[in-house]
Scaffold this active site. Structure first.
Site: not given
Ligand code: NAD
Length: 428
Positions: A118
């Protein structure tokens, strides 16, 4: 020197964050129940390598700003390292190390030939222009260049990063090695050698896992009301795909606002509004609720898809959902996990539920190395096969050991990594 002064000077690895401690608690909880040689504990929990870099860039106004970035590689016994790159103000070395460890278990659970990694940059991507983001991404890529590569470590998108950023990683690396190197990064745009189906892969995996779990309860997606915390890549596509398949999405939140409608939110319309305005505040199709009300709202399934530690012991007793599907990494603290278990709430853990993203990243890596590209149906069918097979294995383990899904998933994943370590032995 006073105690307070020495504490301030203590190296960061002596003051691990709660998230790092949680990742170890989850590991230890399972490791001590396994009949593995205890001497391997530190091999399995210690990151192989952590790189900290400084990335000076020129801002659009001519000033120079230095950003800090990290890349943590946890355990590479099963293959090259693989894991996302995060742009957020909360990024720390500790967080990268903890997320890299989680990624090791996730990759092993879905049986991908990768170790876990990461990385991230401490920044607020919303406060950077596109040109600033490009300069920062290129500088960060060149700084971590010695430890990434198609057979070494393959980054991907995560919180705050997207396919455009992956295109700059690809281009920077390719310019520096002198030829196009598709396998160095995944989550690229399809126009630059990305895979169809990567964009919504994590949400699709969430949907696949929830559907499989509900089938064990003789239920279907159309039987459940869903609340989704976070409306980025994972949250939006999870909500959209569940809505498409008949689930009722009753609540959605993002960092600054949350909405609720018991008769169901029009997810496409909310998505379009969020894309245009960067917030759900003012969306006319649902009632606004306080952000923290979402987790405790009236629903059957809760999908935390925002950040780590959002479900802690203060909110866990109030959760009304019967099922929590962890779209985010590490959203549930160990104490909250116990409360949910005691209250009969089923938790489908992150290393299973959100593994769809890295699975299609693996497909993208394979396609890039082969220079042979799959169609959407093949990607979706293969993803469904991998996710359902992982669910079946976790479900069988949970039945056999009479344990919760997280314990079952960790047991399978840790066994696989430990076996690879044992067979390879120690160098020299
Ligand atoms: P992103 O940046 O696309 O979206 C994050 C979202 O969460 C945004 O809408 C933001 O406004 C919101 N957010 C942040 N803090 C918040 C809170 N306290 N309450 C409510 N909403 C909140 O990120 P993503 O890629 O969707 O990743 C989200 C999570 O999923 C992370 O933990 C990431 O590690 C995990 N993840 C992502 C992927 C991927 O393919 N992108 C894969 C596996 C896991």
């Amino acid at each position: 020197m006073t105690l307070a002064q020495t504490d301030r000077l203590a190296p960061t690895h002596f003051r691990h964050s709660a998230f790092w401690q949680n990742a170890h608690l989850y590991f230890d909880r399972v490791f001590q129940t396994m009949s593995l040689d205890q001497t391997w504990r530190s091999v399995l929990t210690t990151p192989k390598r952590v790189l900290s870099v400084s990335c000076p860039i020129r801002r659009d106004d001519g000033t120079i700003q230095v950003f800090t970035g990290y890349r943590a590689q946890h355990n590479g016994a099963r293959g090259p390292f693989k894991g996302g790159i995060r742009y957020d103000v909360s990024v720390t070395q500790d967080e990268c190390m903890a997320l890299a460890m989680l990624q090791t278990w996730k990759n092993a659970l879905v049986d991908l030939p990768f170790g876990g990694a990461k990385g991230g940059i401490v920044c607020d991507p919303k406060k950077l222009s596109m040109t600033e983001k490009e300069r920062l991404t290129r500088r960060y890529t060149s700084e971590i260049m010695p430890i990434i590569g198609p057979n070494m470590d393959i980054p991907a998108p995560d919180l705050g990063t997207d396919s455009q950023i992956m295109a700059w990683v690809l281009d920077t690396y390719s310019m520096m090695v002198g030829h196009q190197e598709l396998g160095v990064v995944t989550g690229k745009p399809v126009a630059c050698g990305g895979s169809v189906g990567r964009e919504d892969a994590t949400g699709r995996g969430v949907m696949n896992i929830l559907r499989k779990f509900l089938a064990t309860q003789n239920k279907q997606l159309s039987d459940v009301r869903v609340a989704v915390q976070g409306f980025g890549n994972v949250g939006y596509h999870s909500a959209r795909l569940l809505d498409d398949r008949g689930a009722t999405v009753v609540a959605i939140s993002e960092r600054a606002s949350a909405i609720y409608d018991e008769s169901g939110i029009d997810v496409e319309a909310a998505g379009a509004f969020y894309k245009e305005n960067g917030t759900l505040k003012g969306f006319a199709g649902a009632d606004e609720i306080a952000n923290d009300e979402l987790l405790a709202c009236d629903c059957d399934v809760l999908i935390p898809a925002a950040m780590e530690n959002t479900i802690d012991e203060s909110i866990a007793p109030h959760i009304k959902a019967h099922t929590v599907v962890e779209g985010a990494n590490g959203p549930t603290t160990p104490k909250a996990d116990e409360i949910l278990r005691d209250n009969g709430v089923t938790v489908l853990p992150d290393i299973l539920a959100n593994a769809g993203g890295v699975t299609v990243s693996y497909f993208e890596w394979v396609q890039g190395l082969d220079n042979y590209f799959w169609n959407a149906k093949r990607v979706q069918d293969e993803l469904q096969r991998v996710m359902e097979s992982a669910f079946d294995q976790v479900n069988a383990k949970a039945d056999e050991s009479d344990c919760d899904y997280r314990t079952a998933a960790y047991t399978i994943a840790i066994s696989r990594v430990a076996e690879a370590c044992r067979l390879k032995g120690l160098f020299p």
